[in-house]
Design a protein around this motif. Sequence first.
Motif, short mmCIF file in Angstrom:
data_model
loop_
_atom_site.label_atom_id
_atom_site.label_comp_id
_atom_site.label_asym_id
_atom_site.label_seq_id
_atom_site.Cartn_x
_atom_site.Cartn_y
_atom_site.Cartn_z
N LEU A 25 0.84 -1.20 0.00
CA LEU A 25 0.00 0.00 0.00
C LEU A 25 0.88 1.25 0.00
O LEU A 25 2.07 1.19 0.28
CB LEU A 25 -0.91 0.00 1.24
CG LEU A 25 -1.92 -1.14 1.32
CD1 LEU A 25 -2.67 -1.07 2.65
CD2 LEU A 25 -2.89 -1.09 0.16
N THR A 26 0.27 2.38 -0.27
CA THR A 26 1.00 3.65 -0.31
C THR A 26 1.55 3.97 1.08
O THR A 26 0.80 4.04 2.05
CB THR A 26 0.09 4.79 -0.78
OG1 THR A 26 -0.43 4.46 -2.06
CG2 THR A 26 0.84 6.10 -0.86
N GLU A 42 3.77 9.49 -4.96
CA GLU A 42 3.28 8.38 -4.13
C GLU A 42 4.29 7.25 -4.20
O GLU A 42 4.80 6.93 -5.28
CB GLU A 42 1.92 7.88 -4.61
CG GLU A 42 0.79 8.85 -4.41
CD GLU A 42 -0.53 8.32 -4.94
OE1 GLU A 42 -0.55 7.19 -5.49
OE2 GLU A 42 -1.53 9.02 -4.80
N ALA A 43 4.54 6.64 -3.03
CA ALA A 43 5.49 5.52 -2.99
C ALA A 43 5.01 4.47 -2.00
O ALA A 43 4.46 4.80 -0.95
CB ALA A 43 6.88 6.01 -2.60
N VAL A 47 8.47 0.54 -4.26
CA VAL A 47 8.69 1.32 -5.49
C VAL A 47 7.96 2.65 -5.43
O VAL A 47 7.07 2.87 -4.61
CB VAL A 47 8.18 0.55 -6.74
CG1 VAL A 47 8.98 -0.71 -6.96
CG2 VAL A 47 6.70 0.24 -6.64
N VAL A 48 8.33 3.53 -6.35
CA VAL A 48 7.62 4.80 -6.55
C VAL A 48 6.49 4.52 -7.53
O VAL A 48 6.71 4.04 -8.63
CB VAL A 48 8.57 5.88 -7.13
CG1 VAL A 48 7.78 7.13 -7.47
CG2 VAL A 48 9.68 6.18 -6.15
N ALA A 60 12.01 9.24 -2.37
CA ALA A 60 12.24 7.82 -2.63
C ALA A 60 11.31 6.99 -1.76
O ALA A 60 10.73 7.50 -0.79
CB ALA A 60 13.70 7.46 -2.32
N PRO A 61 11.15 5.70 -2.07
CA PRO A 61 10.35 4.83 -1.20
C PRO A 61 10.98 4.72 0.19
O PRO A 61 12.17 4.95 0.36
CB PRO A 61 10.39 3.47 -1.92
CG PRO A 61 10.78 3.77 -3.32
CD PRO A 61 11.62 5.01 -3.27
N LEU A 62 10.16 4.36 1.17
CA LEU A 62 10.66 4.22 2.54
C LEU A 62 11.52 2.98 2.72
O LEU A 62 12.29 2.88 3.67
CB LEU A 62 9.49 4.18 3.54
CG LEU A 62 8.69 5.45 3.71
CD1 LEU A 62 7.65 5.27 4.79
CD2 LEU A 62 9.58 6.63 4.04
#
Length: 197
Positions: A25-26, A42-43, A47-48, A60-62
């Motif tokens: 999920l986001t 949104e990531a 992935v982004v 960037a993604p967490l």
Amino acid sequence: MTTRRVLGAVLVFVAAGLAVAATFLTAYSVQVVVSGRTLRFEATSWVVERDDFREVLMLAPLEFGEPVVGAALVMALAAVLAFRVPALRVGSLLGAGLLVGAAWSAAGRVRGLVGELEGLDSPVPIAVEQGDGVTMLIVAAGVGVISAVLHQELPRRVGGDDDVEGGDGVVIHQIDDGDDAETPPYGYPVIVEPKGG
């Protein structure tokens, strides 16, 4: 196996499933409205999914997917293998601890990102939202801790001051071997001699 431990094992699987689902999920989103046009980022934890900023904000993604999946695997394996080797129930506690750490880290990174973006000198307001992925991860960590505690074999309470009238800590046991004539109803008398005498 007690009902409490079976419920704990089932909840361990629920927490592991929620945690893995949370990674898809986001995790967070950033939104800016410029001249009537909405730019959005949104990531997930992997992935982004959307980047209208074209790397201007260097987001960037967490990247909490791998530790969460690892924690979920440890929890699920501990729940399955504990039916054969009861000592492996400790693995559900370990997995829950890893899950709590990942949730704490993900929520902290989102808070840190909010602080960074608020510190920018931007002519337009930048809105940062914590996504459903981080929220579900926090819920999964909570369920994981509860389920891991339920899954453990807690020591039974034997005797104690509440169980004895007078509260002096003396417990009388009666041997039950089928013949009540051999054992007096209050146990065998024990003579206690004073020390040094």
